[in-house]
Write an enzyme that holds these catalytic residues in place. Structure first.
Site, PDB file in Angstrom:
ATOM      1  N   LYS A   1      21.373  35.401  -5.100  1.00 40.63           N
ATOM      2  CA  LYS A   1      20.390  34.905  -3.918  1.00 40.63           C
ATOM      3  C   LYS A   1      19.572  34.649  -4.689  1.00 40.63           C
ATOM      4  CE  LYS A   1      19.986  35.988   0.757  1.00 40.63           C
ATOM      5  NZ  LYS A   1      20.739  37.243   2.004  1.00 40.63           N
TER       6      LYS A   1
ATOM      7  N   ASP B   1      30.576  38.740   4.362  1.00 43.01           N
ATOM      8  CA  ASP B   1      29.851  39.026   5.438  1.00 43.01           C
ATOM      9  C   ASP B   1      29.608  40.131   6.174  1.00 43.01           C
ATOM     10  OD1 ASP B   1      26.685  40.067   4.219  1.00 43.01           O
ATOM     11  OD2 ASP B   1      26.184  37.978   4.428  1.00 43.01           O
TER      12      ASP B   1
HETATM   13  C1  R5P Z   1      21.965  41.077   3.582  1.00 48.47           C
HETATM   14  O1  R5P Z   1      21.860  41.252   2.794  1.00 48.47           O
HETATM   15  C2  R5P Z   1      22.663  40.255   4.965  1.00 48.47           C
HETATM   16  O2  R5P Z   1      23.909  41.127   4.182  1.00 48.47           O
HETATM   17  C3  R5P Z   1      22.994  39.455   5.095  1.00 48.47           C
HETATM   18  O3  R5P Z   1      23.210  38.487   4.083  1.00 48.47           O
HETATM   19  C4  R5P Z   1      22.228  38.700   5.898  1.00 48.47           C
HETATM   20  O4  R5P Z   1      21.657  39.556   6.701  1.00 48.47           O
HETATM   21  C5  R5P Z   1      22.506  38.237   6.874  1.00 48.47           C
HETATM   22  O5  R5P Z   1      21.595  37.093   8.155  1.00 48.47           O
HETATM   23  P1  R5P Z   1      21.185  35.698   8.150  1.00 48.47           P
HETATM   24  O6  R5P Z   1      22.589  35.574   8.917  1.00 48.47           O
HETATM   25  O7  R5P Z   1      19.837  35.612   8.609  1.00 48.47           O
HETATM   26  O8  R5P Z   1      21.062  34.661   6.175  1.00 48.47           O
END
Ligand code: R5P
Length: 305
Positions: free
Chosen positions: A191, A218
């Site tokens: 990413k 996640d």
């Molecule tokens: C990041 O390190 C977290 O694990 C999530 O992937 C992230 O916070 C998700 O944020 P968003 O939905 O704003 O992309």
């Protein structure tokens, strides 16, 4: 010592799941806003001599912070022996360092703020990255609940031939644990975040994904940009996609955008009340809280009111 669970209004449903196994009745706590935006909090159940657990998920923590403090102060003033916080979602943990000169390190400041109001904290899967454990930023006792087994069980029961996908390196810790529980293979996407709302990803092993349902897991879906980029990428490769998250933060429009990106189903725990909730963590929160309370007060019980 008698226990009492005081849920903030958004956690009324979750409170019913926590109360039974915690052996704590659910008391009344009301919170309303004056026309000028100030909060009026009222503790409407007798709390004298009780071990009080306030239940509040800290999505939109700016709006909750003052009300939380009013609630804990009031419970103490009315005679509660201790006042703890069950925060299934603990906000502000992602800003755990000064990413640019002058920025606030919100995780540390927020922790200091909370521990001024509460004697202990129970939470679920806080986003810990550069901070290794909550004990590094909290001096009150804390217990964290791990939801990965529940997510793994949900995937095993509902998704045929799953391939667990962590959308970024930070999610590897959850992806590995969830995949192990689900008995599924897993991969972590590469990413690159190009701004608050711009994210690019790519899967390292395309061949191993063929014929499987990609299950993006996640800890948090907030703006949804991480999950949307992952979903769009996996859909372009022809894979069906299911998204499973612990904390359904979902900033405005994020849920709809993720569905529009091609997610077949979006599922979350009830750490934050949301239409995607399908995995209950009330029993886990109750168990963790009971263990903390049964261990007795590690710090002197406050008698100051
Ligand atoms: C990041 O390190 C977290 O694990 C999530 O992937 C992230 O916070 C998700 O944020 P968003 O939905 O704003 O992309």
């Amino acid at each position: 010592m008698k226990r009492l669970l005081l849920p903030f209004p958004a956690q009324a449903e979750l409170a019913r799941q926590v109360a039974g196994p915690l052996h704590a009745p659910v008391g009344e706590l009301t919170w309303r806003r004056f026309p000028d935006g100030e909060s009026l909090v009222s503790v409407d159940t007798a709390v004298a001599d009780a071990e009080v657990a306030i239940l509040a998920s800290l999505r939109d923590p700016d709006s909750l912070a003052v009300a939380l403090r009013l609630a804990s102060d009031t419970a103490r003033e009315l005679g509660a022996r201790r006042v703890g916080l069950i925060a299934p979602y603990l906000g502000y943990m992602r800003q755990d360092q000064r990413f640019a000169p002058g920025q606030a390190v919100s995780a540390r400041s927020f922790a200091r703020m909370l521990e001024q109001g509460f004697d202990w904290l129970v939470t679920a899967d806080p986003h810990l990255h550069r901070i290794g454990a909550l004990a590094e930023i909290f001096s009150i006792p804390t217990v964290t609940v791990a939801c990965a087994p529940l997510l793994g069980d949900w995937i095993a029961a509902h998704v045929p031939a799953p391939l667990v996908i962590g959308p970024d390196a930070e999610s590897a810790q959850w992806a590995a644990a969830i995949a192990a529980r689900a008995g599924a293979p897993w991969q972590v996407l590469r990413k690159v975040r190009r701004g608050d709302r711009e994210v690019e990803v790519s899967i390292p092993d395309v061949a191993a994904a063929q014929g499987r349902t990609a299950v993006i897991v996640d800890d948090i879906i907030s703006t949804g940009r991480t999950a949307i980029a992952a979903t769009a990428h996996l859909r372009r490769l022809g894979l069906p996609v299911v998204c499973v998250a612990i904390h359904a933060v979902f900033a405005a429009g994020a849920y709809e955008d993720l569905l529009a990106a091609g997610a077949q189903r979006i599922v979350s725990t009830d750490a934050i009340a949301h239409p995607s909730n399908a995995i209950g963590i009330g029993a886990l929160l109750a168990q963790a809280t009971a263990e903390l309370l049964d261990a007795g007060p590690p710090t002197p019980i406050r008698t100051d009111t």
